[in-house]
Design a protein around this motif. Structure first.
Motif: not given
Length: 403
Positions: A78-82, A89-97
């Motif tokens: 997830w560090s690499s993803f961010l 993809s920021l919205w994808t990160a928000k949905r995962f979080a």
């Protein structure tokens, strides 16, 4: 009996594919974790079988190393993803979080049955308005440009195959395939409607999906929910065709104000911001004080009055068949609310310019165009239902009085 059962089980295993987890479910998983998992399960089985202090210690060490490796793999992934995240993809990160919130069931005071709840929501989303009287008879209009297969093809090209269909459940992909096989089918159905300036009642029914608004302190009020209106895809094809013709007519007759932005081809948010910034800097050059007041029209689309819009189009010199079609399109609509336990019965509604329609933004812009006026030493611009009034004077107090 047991042999038959064994043969049945063998057949099921032979012809039933084994379900495998999706690679999207654990994107942080690595082959190293697979090895650690096998070692952990093996040590746990030995500890259970022999139950000695040494085996229990080995199993505990294996378990700790396995779960520490999972935590490290998750953190690294997830560090690499961010670090490589894009605006999408920021919205994808928000949905995962945060995960997906479960839809809330409307619980409204005084509405004990689904029918009562349906009526309360209908009255809130579609408050009663003065009905619009449709024309007494249908007659072909004169000087109507003939509908062409090219217009239909252009309208279909702007339709997304992922759009949710309306009550009929027919996606855009079906109509695209129909038009590809035989373009004359849609042409023969839609051409008479354009000639008559008429939108059939059968195409005015829609589904209203009731969704809760996030972050509300209480969900005992209809205002804590919102509605997404799903219109029939076939109706939206005709709406796109009429919208293209109406936009051309409106620009030719200057029914749209030059300072209107949004929902118009070639005019975006960037143009509105650039215009406001340029005029503010221009007014500041003679050392004037500049102030802007930003306004929003509440429930703008819902409050478009059919009679007023018809008068604007008629007095603006819009072709009669377009004005007639718009009046027919806005009147005699119905909607079926969809929520948990909804009765599923269609109800007549007066929705103004219906949400989700391709032509509604243009109709709203034509409706609010007369609100724009000239401001001496100032500017008034709008972006759909958001207005900005900018004035300049020798003092901010003077600006407040002017605004």
């Amino acid at each position: 009996m047991s042999e038959s059962l064994n043969r049945l089980i063998a057949l099921l295993k032979e012809h039933t594919p084994v379900s495998r987890p999706s690679h999207h479910s654990k994107p942080w998983w690595t082959p190293h974790l697979t090895v650690l998992r096998h070692e952990y399960h093996k040590a746990a089985r030995k500890a259970k079988k022999y139950d000695t202090p040494h085996m229990r210690e080995v199993a505990g060490t294996s378990k700790g190393g396995y779960f520490k490796a999972i935590k490290a793999a998750k953190s690294k992934h997830w560090s690499s993803f961010l670090l490589t995240a894009t605006p999408q993809s920021l919205w994808t990160a928000k949905r995962f979080a945060y995960g997906r919130a479960q839809p809330r069931f409307p619980s409204l005071p005084g509405a004990e049955t689904p029918l009562q709840m349906n009526n309360v929501l209908l009255e809130h989303f579609f408050p009663p308005k003065e009905p619009f009287s449709p024309p007494p008879s249908l007659r072909p209009h004169a000087s109507v440009p003939l509908l062409t297969t090219e217009e239909i093809a252009v309208a279909l090209s702007k339709c997304s195959p992922t759009s949710a269909p309306g009550p009929d459940g027919i996606p855009y992909s079906t109509w695209k395939q129909v038009n590809k096989i035989n373009p004359s089918i849609l042409l023969q159905i839609l051409a008479p409607l354009v000639l008559l300036g008429y939108h059939p009642t059968s195409l005015k029914s829609s589904n209203g999906v009731v969704l809760d608004k996030s972050g509300k302190p209480s969900y005992e009020s209809p205002s804590s929910f919102r509605i997404i209106v799903l219109i029939r895809t076939f109706s939206k094809i005709l709406e796109r065709i009429i919208a293209a013709r109406l936009l051309t007519a409106a620009r030719l007759r200057r029914l749209l104000h030059p300072n209107q932005c949004g929902s118009l081809p070639g005019i975006s948010t960037y143009d509105a911001c650039l215009t406001l910034t340029n005029d503010v800097k221009t007014l500041q050059r003679p050392r004037l004080k500049v102030s802007s007041l930003f306004l929003d029209i509440k429930a703008g689309f819902d409050n478009v009055d059919n009679n007023t819009l018809a008068r604007i189009l008629r007095e603006g010199g819009t072709p009669p068949y377009l004005a007639s079609w718009v009046s027919s399109f806005l009147g005699e609509r119905s909607c079926t609310l969809i929520f948990q336990g909804a009765p599923g019965t269609p109800a007549p509604v007066n929705v103004g310019a219906p949400q989700g329609s391709p032509i509604s933004p243009l109709l709203f812009l034509l409706y609010v165009a007369p609100l724009h006026f000239r401001i001496p030493w100032g500017l008034m611009i709008s972006y759909v239902d958001d207005f900005a009034l900018t004035v300049a004077s020798l003092s901010y107090r003077g600006n407040i009085r002017r605004l």
